[in-house]
Design an enzyme around this catalytic site. Structure first.
Site, PDB file in Angstrom:
ATOM      1  N   GLU A 214      -3.691   4.075  -3.342  1.00 30.76           N
ATOM      2  CA  GLU A 214      -2.900   5.282  -3.603  1.00 30.76           C
ATOM      3  C   GLU A 214      -1.551   5.403  -2.944  1.00 30.76           C
ATOM      4  OE1 GLU A 214      -4.143   7.973  -5.016  1.00 30.76           O
ATOM      5  OE2 GLU A 214      -6.131   7.088  -5.602  1.00 30.76           O
ATOM      6  N   CYS A 248       2.834  13.056   0.013  1.00 26.41           N
ATOM      7  CA  CYS A 248       3.167  12.103  -1.258  1.00 26.41           C
ATOM      8  C   CYS A 248       3.578  12.546  -2.392  1.00 26.41           C
ATOM      9  CB  CYS A 248       1.987  10.842  -1.206  1.00 26.41           C
ATOM     10  SG  CYS A 248       0.491  11.883  -1.495  1.00 26.41           S
TER      11      CYS A 248
HETATM   12  P1  NAD Z   1       1.060   3.727   7.367  1.00 22.46           P
HETATM   13  O1  NAD Z   1       2.419   3.351   8.104  1.00 22.46           O
HETATM   14  O2  NAD Z   1       0.465   4.807   8.192  1.00 22.46           O
HETATM   15  O3  NAD Z   1       0.462   2.669   6.637  1.00 22.46           O
HETATM   16  C1  NAD Z   1      -0.867   2.908   5.972  1.00 22.46           C
HETATM   17  C2  NAD Z   1      -2.093   1.786   6.487  1.00 22.46           C
HETATM   18  O4  NAD Z   1      -1.404   0.712   6.467  1.00 22.46           O
HETATM   19  C3  NAD Z   1      -2.135   2.075   7.799  1.00 22.46           C
HETATM   20  O5  NAD Z   1      -3.382   2.149   8.121  1.00 22.46           O
HETATM   21  C4  NAD Z   1      -1.474   0.985   8.742  1.00 22.46           C
HETATM   22  O6  NAD Z   1      -2.229   0.601   9.768  1.00 22.46           O
HETATM   23  C5  NAD Z   1      -1.495  -0.081   7.475  1.00 22.46           C
HETATM   24  N1  NAD Z   1      -0.402  -0.940   7.519  1.00 22.46           N
HETATM   25  C6  NAD Z   1       0.927  -0.664   7.718  1.00 22.46           C
HETATM   26  N2  NAD Z   1       1.794  -1.486   7.685  1.00 22.46           N
HETATM   27  C7  NAD Z   1       0.793  -2.845   7.537  1.00 22.46           C
HETATM   28  C8  NAD Z   1       1.287  -4.202   7.420  1.00 22.46           C
HETATM   29  N3  NAD Z   1       2.285  -4.809   7.525  1.00 22.46           N
HETATM   30  N4  NAD Z   1       0.184  -4.862   7.158  1.00 22.46           N
HETATM   31  C9  NAD Z   1      -0.939  -4.572   6.813  1.00 22.46           C
HETATM   32  N5  NAD Z   1      -1.385  -3.143   7.225  1.00 22.46           N
HETATM   33  C10 NAD Z   1      -0.372  -2.066   7.382  1.00 22.46           C
HETATM   34  O7  NAD Z   1       1.843   4.701   6.217  1.00 22.46           O
HETATM   35  P2  NAD Z   1       3.066   4.522   5.218  1.00 22.46           P
HETATM   36  O8  NAD Z   1       2.632   3.299   4.825  1.00 22.46           O
HETATM   37  O9  NAD Z   1       3.968   4.965   6.057  1.00 22.46           O
HETATM   38  O10 NAD Z   1       2.661   5.930   4.439  1.00 22.46           O
HETATM   39  C11 NAD Z   1       3.705   6.731   3.862  1.00 22.46           C
HETATM   40  C12 NAD Z   1       3.440   6.202   2.157  1.00 22.46           C
HETATM   41  O11 NAD Z   1       2.139   6.427   1.804  1.00 22.46           O
HETATM   42  C13 NAD Z   1       4.601   6.986   1.337  1.00 22.46           C
HETATM   43  O12 NAD Z   1       4.963   6.063   0.414  1.00 22.46           O
HETATM   44  C14 NAD Z   1       3.519   8.020   0.874  1.00 22.46           C
HETATM   45  O13 NAD Z   1       3.921   8.450  -0.443  1.00 22.46           O
HETATM   46  C15 NAD Z   1       2.420   7.392   0.625  1.00 22.46           C
HETATM   47  N6  NAD Z   1       1.026   8.209   0.492  1.00 22.46           N
HETATM   48  C16 NAD Z   1       0.477   8.148  -0.577  1.00 22.46           C
HETATM   49  C17 NAD Z   1      -0.686   8.924  -0.743  1.00 22.46           C
HETATM   50  C18 NAD Z   1      -1.560   8.894  -2.145  1.00 22.46           C
HETATM   51  O14 NAD Z   1      -2.510   9.664  -1.882  1.00 22.46           O
HETATM   52  N7  NAD Z   1      -0.894   8.261  -3.208  1.00 22.46           N
HETATM   53  C19 NAD Z   1      -0.945   9.878   0.342  1.00 22.46           C
HETATM   54  C20 NAD Z   1      -0.242   9.675   1.443  1.00 22.46           C
HETATM   55  C21 NAD Z   1       0.868   8.723   1.452  1.00 22.46           C
END
Ligand code: NAD
Length: 519
Positions: A214, A248
């Protein structure tokens, strides 16, 4: 000397042992866990709201409507239907298999990893979990470390409500998640950025683990001059401002003609003032940006156009006011990166078809928004834009419909969930054909054995073709209908000729028939 098992290895092993014990195969057990989740939400509403306020200064109304209620409603929807969903599916046969039972059974995958993101730190890691539980998996939940208060409350509460052998919460940042991803899971459900999505997919590939991703990206919005402007702008501004734009499926940028742009900006200015006052920083209804890093990233976008509304940045409070940018280049950062903040850039297009082209030249959006009452424009968008989902004349509210699967396409994600789609995501549909030793069927079936011949090939090909034979289910309806008609007929006959007499005459006729056919 054998290497010491890591903490994550131990957790995954325990979850696998629990899965193999068969505990989660029992549908009543799954329902009990889902009800426990319901209790967890009901009994800790205040504590969840406090954690969300700590992480994002999320207003209570947003915490309840967009996090807790979504979780509770999804559970209610699931619990009311789970008994039906888990039933094996009976399907039709062809001539060769007409005496057999082709069935699709629903199997859980096994140990599922659910990774959530920080922007909806309660809803994102837990909404998939109910689907995973309903389908009979054991689950390891990894909340985001960027929203630590909510991660902590999940780590504290989940073990108090859910079965301790089957469901776990593990916390940690990038190093811990990297370690966790080395384990073999049977399914990974990830919510977050496309960049980390690639890392997750790569880790999953090592074990060929199926994944749902997602992800995010830019969700475009097109508005024309056929709409009720006051209503439309309220809906758009609300969609952009909830969670301070860190949603998102928030509308990321707006496409419209120059004339519509002027009307939009004027109306938006008026509505923002009505909602948040002269100094939006003092409003209790606006969230804060999650971290300094994200605040700096979003503040940079202000340089990419002319600020016509808002533009205030307070680093200490991690506050950015709702902002509208015009005169934006499609090549600027604000138009090439996901904004994920309360800034709405406007790009001029000459008409709806121009807007469709603009959208289709870029990555497939997670969501596409369209504000119009023109049927032709609506039809063109629905037909021509490949997008995770679409909402016409509103923003974000599509999320509340449990029967609409939620997910992206291409760089905005793969797979979907919510309601039935969550159950389906975590379910393997196992096809199974149960044959018997019926001699008549074997007369047809034996045509497959050597010696091969042209004639047998021809006959078998015909008989293997889809024949749409009525399934047993259909047969039972036909029988029930037949019985219904017969009983009406019998009742009429009885009424005509006086009860008992009618029966004795009919029975006499039947016995007479058998007697004469024997002699
Ligand atoms: P985040 O930094 O919280 O990361 C998400 C998860 O990935 C966390 O559990 C984190 O621990 C893990 N993570 C982060 N970096 C990592 C790495 N290098 N290696 C392994 N695991 C890692 O969240 P984010 O990525 O900043 O979230 C924002 C993004 O998520 C935006 O692009 C948003 O659009 C997207 N998003 C999508 C949805 C959806 O339902 N499609 C919902 C919410 C957010």
């Amino acid at each position: 000397m054998a290497e010491k098992m890591t903490e994550f290895e131990q957790v995954v092993n325990k979850a696998r042992e629990a899965f193999l014990s068969g505990k989660t195969r029992n549908v009543e057990f799954r329902k009990k866990q889902l009800k426990a989740l319901q209790r967890m939400y009901d009994e800790n509403e205040g504590a969840f709201c406090t954690a969300l306020a700590k992480d994002l200064r999320k207003p209570k109304q947003e915490s309840i409507l967009l996090e807790l209620n979504l979780l509770k409603d999804d559970l209610r929807f699931m619990l009311a239907r789970l008994d039906d969903w888990v039933k094996p599916e009976k399907i039709g046969t062809n001539l060769v298999t007409m005496f057999d039972q082709p069935i699709i059974y629903h199997d859980p995958y096994g140990v599922v990893l659910v990774m959530g993101a920080w922007n909806y730190p309660l809803q994102l890691p837990l909404l998939p979990v109910s689907g995973a539980i309903a389908a009979g998996n054991t689950v390891i939940i990894k909340p985001s470390e960027i929203s630590p208060a909510t991660a902590q409350i999940l780590a504290d509460l989940v073990p108090k409500y859910l079965d301790n052998e089957c469901y776990y919460v593990v916390c940690g940042g990038v190093p811990e998640t990297t370690e966790l991803l080395k384990q073999r899971f049977d399914y990974i459900f990830y919510t977050g950025s496309p960049e980390v999505g690639k890392i997750v997919r790569e880790a999953a590939n090592k074990h060929l683990t199926p994944t749902t991703l997602e992800l995010g990206g830019k969700s475009p919005l097109y508005i024309d001059d056929t709409v009720d402007f006051d209503l439309a702008v309220r809906r758009i501004i609300w969609g952009k401002c909830i969670n301070a734009g860190q949603t998102c499926i928030a509308p990321d940028y707006l496409l419209c003609t120059r004339e519509v742009q002027d009307k939009f900006v004027e109306k938006a200015r008026e509505i923002l003032k009505e909602w948040y006052g002269d100094n939006p920083k003092d409003s209790p209804d606006l969230c804060r940006i999650i971290s300094d890093k994200h605040l700096d990233r979003i503040a940079e976008y202000l340089k990419d156009g002319k600020v016509v509304v808002g533009g205030e940045v307070d680093r200490e409070q991690r506050f950015i006011s709702p902002t509208i940018l015009v005169d934006v280049s499609p090549r600027s950062k604000v138009m090439t990166e996901e904004i994920f903040g309360p800034i709405l850039p406007i790009v001029s297009v000459s008409n709806a078809f121009d807007a469709i082209r603009f959208i289709n030249e870029r990555d497939h959006p997670l969501c596409t928004y369209l504000f119009t009452t023109n049927c032709k424009v609506r039809q063109a968008f629905v037909r021509d834009v490949l997008t995770g989902s679409m909402c016409v004349n509103d923003c974000v509210v599509q999320l509340g419909l449990h029967e609409l699967p939620f997910g992206g396409v291409g760089t905005s994600g793969m797979g979907a969930y919510h309601g039935r789609a969550s159950y389906d995501t975590f379910t393997h549909r196992k096809s199974c054909l149960i044959r018997n030793y019926n001699k008549l069927a074997e007369q047809i079936g034996k045509l497959r054995y050597p010696p091969y011949s042209e004639k047998n090939t021809r006959m078998l090909s015909k008989m293997l073709r889809e024949t749409n034979l009525p399934s047993l289910k259909c047969l039972s309806y036909i029988l029930a209908f037949g019985l219904g008609v017969a009983s009406v007929f019998i009742a009429k006959e009885i009424a005509k000729s006086g009860g008992r007499d009618w029966f004795s005459r009919r029975l006499g006729a039947i016995f007479g028939f058998f007697h004469s056919s024997r002699t």
